[in-house]
Write a protein that holds these residues in place. Sequence first.
Motif, PDB file in Angstrom:
ATOM      1  N   UNK A 231      25.974  50.605  12.046  1.00 33.48           N
ATOM      2  CA  UNK A 231      25.992  50.707  10.591  1.00 33.48           C
ATOM      3  C   UNK A 231      25.030  49.765   9.879  1.00 33.48           C
ATOM      4  N   UNK A 232      24.737  48.597  10.453  1.00 39.48           N
ATOM      5  CA  UNK A 232      23.936  47.596   9.756  1.00 39.48           C
ATOM      6  C   UNK A 232      22.457  47.619  10.151  1.00 39.48           C
ATOM      7  N   UNK A 233      22.089  48.476  11.089  1.00 37.78           N
ATOM      8  CA  UNK A 233      20.712  48.478  11.593  1.00 37.78           C
ATOM      9  C   UNK A 233      19.880  49.565  10.930  1.00 37.78           C
ATOM     10  N   UNK A 234      18.546  49.426  11.051  1.00 35.44           N
ATOM     11  CA  UNK A 234      17.632  50.350  10.401  1.00 35.44           C
ATOM     12  C   UNK A 234      17.009  51.341  11.368  1.00 35.44           C
ATOM     13  N   UNK A 235      15.730  51.655  11.140  1.00 31.17           N
ATOM     14  CA  UNK A 235      15.054  52.727  11.870  1.00 31.17           C
ATOM     15  C   UNK A 235      14.677  52.344  13.298  1.00 31.17           C
ATOM     16  N   UNK A 236      14.620  51.061  13.597  1.00 29.07           N
ATOM     17  CA  UNK A 236      14.272  50.613  14.952  1.00 29.07           C
ATOM     18  C   UNK A 236      15.408  49.738  15.506  1.00 29.07           C
ATOM     19  N   UNK A 237      16.597  50.302  15.690  1.00 24.08           N
ATOM     20  CA  UNK A 237      17.760  49.497  16.095  1.00 24.08           C
ATOM     21  C   UNK A 237      17.582  48.824  17.447  1.00 24.08           C
ATOM     22  N   UNK A 238      16.820  49.442  18.348  1.00 25.67           N
ATOM     23  CA  UNK A 238      16.583  48.856  19.667  1.00 25.67           C
ATOM     24  C   UNK A 238      15.792  47.556  19.566  1.00 25.67           C
ATOM     25  N   UNK A 239      14.988  47.429  18.521  1.00 23.75           N
ATOM     26  CA  UNK A 239      14.178  46.228  18.303  1.00 23.75           C
ATOM     27  C   UNK A 239      14.926  45.220  17.430  1.00 23.75           C
ATOM     28  N   UNK A 240      15.672  45.733  16.469  1.00 26.45           N
ATOM     29  CA  UNK A 240      16.379  44.863  15.527  1.00 26.45           C
ATOM     30  C   UNK A 240      17.576  44.166  16.178  1.00 26.45           C
ATOM     31  N   UNK A 241      18.308  44.874  17.029  1.00 25.08           N
ATOM     32  CA  UNK A 241      19.439  44.282  17.748  1.00 25.08           C
ATOM     33  C   UNK A 241      19.461  44.856  19.164  1.00 25.08           C
ATOM     34  N   UNK A 242      18.561  44.379  20.021  1.00 25.85           N
ATOM     35  CA  UNK A 242      18.472  44.943  21.367  1.00 25.85           C
ATOM     36  C   UNK A 242      19.732  44.752  22.199  1.00 25.85           C
ATOM     37  N   UNK A 243      20.425  43.636  22.027  1.00 27.11           N
ATOM     38  CA  UNK A 243      21.607  43.369  22.850  1.00 27.11           C
ATOM     39  C   UNK A 243      22.697  44.414  22.611  1.00 27.11           C
ATOM     40  N   UNK A 244      22.986  44.688  21.351  1.00 26.63           N
ATOM     41  CA  UNK A 244      24.049  45.647  21.027  1.00 26.63           C
ATOM     42  C   UNK A 244      23.648  47.062  21.429  1.00 26.63           C
ATOM     43  N   UNK A 245      22.412  47.440  21.180  1.00 24.26           N
ATOM     44  CA  UNK A 245      22.004  48.821  21.453  1.00 24.26           C
ATOM     45  C   UNK A 245      21.845  49.082  22.945  1.00 24.26           C
ATOM     46  N   UNK A 246      21.317  48.115  23.696  1.00 26.75           N
ATOM     47  CA  UNK A 246      21.164  48.346  25.137  1.00 26.75           C
ATOM     48  C   UNK A 246      22.518  48.349  25.834  1.00 26.75           C
ATOM     49  N   UNK A 247      23.511  47.704  25.245  1.00 24.28           N
ATOM     50  CA  UNK A 247      24.869  47.766  25.809  1.00 24.28           C
ATOM     51  C   UNK A 247      25.375  49.205  25.788  1.00 24.28           C
ATOM     52  N   UNK A 248      25.066  49.927  24.712  1.00 25.49           N
ATOM     53  CA  UNK A 248      25.453  51.341  24.638  1.00 25.49           C
ATOM     54  C   UNK A 248      24.726  52.154  25.700  1.00 25.49           C
ATOM     55  N   UNK A 249      23.470  51.812  25.963  1.00 28.13           N
ATOM     56  CA  UNK A 249      22.690  52.507  26.991  1.00 28.13           C
ATOM     57  C   UNK A 249      23.289  52.248  28.371  1.00 28.13           C
TER      58      UNK A 249
END
Length: 321
Positions: free
Chosen positions: A298-316
């Motif tokens: 909810x708090x991230x923008x168009x490049x979430x993998x760059x803005x919060x890599x830890x949270x997004x890669x956890x989903x991966x």
Amino acid sequence: MQNRSHPGKRLFLLLAGLCLAILCVAGLALAVFWAPDKPLDELTARWAPAPSQFITVDGISVHVRDEGVRDDPAPIVLIHGTSASLHTWEAWVAALKAQHRVISMDIPAFGLTGPRPDADYHSPAYARFMLDLLDTMKVGHFIIGGNSLGGEVAWQVAVAAPQRVERLILVDAGGYAFKPVSMPLGFRLARMQQLSWITEHTLPHHMMEASVRNVYGDPEKVTPALVERYTAMTLRAGNRHALGQRFQQTDPGAQAASIKSIRIPTLIIWGGQDRLIPPENARRFNEDIAGSKLVMFDKLGHVPHEEDPAATVAAVKEFLK
């Protein structure tokens, strides 16, 4: 006898003065913001250290990084978006390479790869390029993911070669027609053909910084080092001209009908604050790709993998289990 100027002459002089003033301002702006292209050799030492390599594909010298587990039967292939580069995935690669082989690259028109000789920047051409690159690297089966334009290329590869794609990861991906809430200033200017000469020879620092901040949910996360990287990739010889060509060839939604044909396990990651490709498009992907999983940040923008890599890669990582 009183000398009175003809009204037409006064108007002519006024317009001539106005044109002269505009030319002076334009000349001053060019002098202040002049930023010529930088040759590849000047950029490689700083931006292409090991494990970077250059692989020739379709007559193009492609900047590639191939990292991690060498005998991985299905490497993870990551594709960046417009005006980005493989560097955008560095944190994801660091988190994934202990258990996977991870391949990232600069796609044509961007990063250190630079322009295509044939100037074909339609998304199907990018999909063909990706398959040619993977053939050259002798990669048969793979997991493919991408952000923005890279996401659009990723799902088009999945449509073109479903027998080779084991999983699909879409990060704020292109594919459907969309109406931006806000578009980065650099993109808006690059779309204006009448300004092409100026945009290809100048690069105000504040414009680049504003463009990067525009795609972040929290602009305060944008650092000087990040702006420096995006600036360097933009200045790579030929990239600014190629960006204008890419925008002229863009046709959002032209291939969208084929998205429903995807039957590959798919993870959709999206930034809830994406103002370029709105979150409504994430829900469309989720509806059209049977069995797909949507994770919204909810708090991230168009490049979430760059803005919060830890949270997004956890989903991966969860998706890859």
